[in-house]
Design a protein around this motif. Sequence first.
Motif, PDB file in Angstrom:
ATOM      1  N   ILE A 163       0.833  -1.202   0.000  1.00  0.00           N
ATOM      2  CA  ILE A 163       0.000   0.000   0.000  1.00  0.00           C
ATOM      3  C   ILE A 163       0.870   1.256   0.000  1.00  0.00           C
ATOM      4  O   ILE A 163       0.639   2.204  -0.763  1.00  0.00           O
ATOM      5  N   LEU A 164       1.883   1.276   0.853  1.00  0.00           N
ATOM      6  CA  LEU A 164       2.744   2.453   0.955  1.00  0.00           C
ATOM      7  C   LEU A 164       3.531   2.673  -0.332  1.00  0.00           C
ATOM      8  O   LEU A 164       3.727   3.818  -0.763  1.00  0.00           O
ATOM      9  N   VAL A 165       3.974   1.589  -0.958  1.00  0.00           N
ATOM     10  CA  VAL A 165       4.683   1.718  -2.227  1.00  0.00           C
ATOM     11  C   VAL A 165       3.763   2.270  -3.305  1.00  0.00           C
ATOM     12  O   VAL A 165       4.156   3.113  -4.124  1.00  0.00           O
ATOM     13  N   SER A 166       2.509   1.808  -3.299  1.00  0.00           N
ATOM     14  CA  SER A 166       1.545   2.314  -4.286  1.00  0.00           C
ATOM     15  C   SER A 166       1.227   3.791  -4.067  1.00  0.00           C
ATOM     16  O   SER A 166       0.831   4.494  -5.001  1.00  0.00           O
ATOM     17  N   ARG A 167       1.419   4.257  -2.832  1.00  0.00           N
ATOM     18  CA  ARG A 167       1.196   5.678  -2.529  1.00  0.00           C
ATOM     19  C   ARG A 167       2.487   6.492  -2.687  1.00  0.00           C
ATOM     20  O   ARG A 167       2.524   7.654  -2.305  1.00  0.00           O
ATOM     21  N   GLU A 168       3.510   5.865  -3.252  1.00  0.00           N
ATOM     22  CA  GLU A 168       4.788   6.513  -3.543  1.00  0.00           C
ATOM     23  C   GLU A 168       5.446   7.089  -2.291  1.00  0.00           C
ATOM     24  O   GLU A 168       6.002   8.195  -2.292  1.00  0.00           O
ATOM     25  N   VAL A 169       5.369   6.337  -1.210  1.00  0.00           N
ATOM     26  CA  VAL A 169       6.032   6.740   0.027  1.00  0.00           C
ATOM     27  C   VAL A 169       7.533   6.499  -0.124  1.00  0.00           C
ATOM     28  O   VAL A 169       7.957   5.457  -0.625  1.00  0.00           O
ATOM     29  N   ASN A 170       8.344   7.456   0.307  1.00  0.00           N
ATOM     30  CA  ASN A 170       9.794   7.333   0.190  1.00  0.00           C
ATOM     31  C   ASN A 170      10.310   6.209   1.072  1.00  0.00           C
ATOM     32  O   ASN A 170       9.747   5.894   2.133  1.00  0.00           O
ATOM     33  N   ASP A 171      11.429   5.624   0.629  1.00  0.00           N
ATOM     34  CA  ASP A 171      12.012   4.499   1.353  1.00  0.00           C
ATOM     35  C   ASP A 171      12.338   4.850   2.803  1.00  0.00           C
ATOM     36  O   ASP A 171      12.140   4.049   3.717  1.00  0.00           O
ATOM     37  N   GLU A 172      12.880   6.056   3.018  1.00  0.00           N
ATOM     38  CA  GLU A 172      13.329   6.420   4.366  1.00  0.00           C
ATOM     39  C   GLU A 172      12.166   6.645   5.327  1.00  0.00           C
ATOM     40  O   GLU A 172      12.370   6.810   6.529  1.00  0.00           O
ATOM     41  N   GLN A 173      10.945   6.630   4.832  1.00  0.00           N
ATOM     42  CA  GLN A 173       9.776   6.813   5.685  1.00  0.00           C
ATOM     43  C   GLN A 173       9.203   5.490   6.183  1.00  0.00           C
ATOM     44  O   GLN A 173       8.254   5.503   6.973  1.00  0.00           O
ATOM     45  N   ILE A 174       9.741   4.377   5.723  1.00  0.00           N
ATOM     46  CA  ILE A 174       9.192   3.064   6.077  1.00  0.00           C
ATOM     47  C   ILE A 174      10.226   2.291   6.890  1.00  0.00           C
ATOM     48  O   ILE A 174      11.348   2.061   6.439  1.00  0.00           O
ATOM     49  N   ILE A 175       9.838   1.895   8.089  1.00  0.00           N
ATOM     50  CA  ILE A 175      10.716   1.127   8.970  1.00  0.00           C
ATOM     51  C   ILE A 175       9.993  -0.166   9.330  1.00  0.00           C
ATOM     52  O   ILE A 175       8.911  -0.145   9.912  1.00  0.00           O
ATOM     53  N   ILE A 176      10.604  -1.292   8.979  1.00  0.00           N
ATOM     54  CA  ILE A 176       9.974  -2.600   9.176  1.00  0.00           C
ATOM     55  C   ILE A 176      10.777  -3.397  10.188  1.00  0.00           C
ATOM     56  O   ILE A 176      11.994  -3.525  10.060  1.00  0.00           O
ATOM     57  N   GLU A 177      10.093  -3.920  11.180  1.00  0.00           N
ATOM     58  CA  GLU A 177      10.756  -4.775  12.165  1.00  0.00           C
ATOM     59  C   GLU A 177      10.831  -6.198  11.625  1.00  0.00           C
ATOM     60  O   GLU A 177       9.794  -6.801  11.320  1.00  0.00           O
ATOM     61  N   GLU A 178      12.053  -6.713  11.497  1.00  0.00           N
ATOM     62  CA  GLU A 178      12.259  -8.073  10.995  1.00  0.00           C
ATOM     63  C   GLU A 178      12.736  -8.964  12.137  1.00  0.00           C
ATOM     64  O   GLU A 178      13.872  -8.848  12.583  1.00  0.00           O
TER      65      GLU A 178
END
Length: 288
Positions: A163-178
């Motif tokens: 969803i965030l990629v489809s909304r063209e959210v910048n990479d540095e705005q997304i933090i994923i806990e792995e």
Amino acid sequence: SPNSNIIQIAIKKYGNFTKALSKLSPGDSIFISGPFGNFVIDAEIDQNLLLIAGGIGITPYISMLRYLTESKTKLPITLVYGNRSSDNIPFMDEIAELERNNKYLRVIHLISSEIKPKQNNITNMYKGFVTANLLDKITDQNYSNYTFFICGPKALKDSVSKILVSREVNDEQIIIEEFSPSVSLQSDPEDRKKSIPFLTYVLSAGIIALASFFFMAIDLVRAVPKLANAQAHQTPSSIPSQPTPNTTSNNTDSNNVTNNNAPTPAPTQQPAPPTNNYTYTPPTTSVS
């Protein structure tokens, strides 16, 4: 929270590891490693937080919310918390207490199954999943003002990431806990969003390759002197070629008749090869 001297863990008894943890007794010794990674809030960078959690994925957010509430940090926070059942929400009472004590915190509960009657009076609880329409409403379609934290099951992380990629959210705005061996979606300029398991595998592969070359070099250094020594003491054991017997016919006769009276050459005896490649036997000579 950094303000606490107590280490607390939250687990879901699902596999062998978590079931074994639940059987620990007071006084048992354990080894704790970490924490690793950069799943943290930076108040200088993150001006508007949208925390998305699924199930026990709420765990890292609890310490964050505790600290932000205790330190009275004026940082707008929206927590979207999904669970299967409304009567089994981890940290539900504490989350409600944090929301009451932090005027900058807003909590939205999402339940995938039916909401129980005793929870019907909770105004911020809805039936459904994290969708693009929901994120559009929360952000007012102004995604550039938010930093998105995602922690939960793989299906949730994959869905929200798309969803965030489809909304063209910048990479540095997304933090994923792995917390599983998989590669995170993006990383910011400071590499805080890179997956630690992925880096661990890369470093491990490099260390294994260097170790392999190291041991190969040691074996080569040991083998070269042995080969040189063996070649220095080895005597060639090639057998000399046997001379060709004189079988030329006497063609001087006009009738091309073979001269049968020519003496037959004695066969040349071939010297016997040495029985040991490393022993030299001198020939026996006689003096006349």
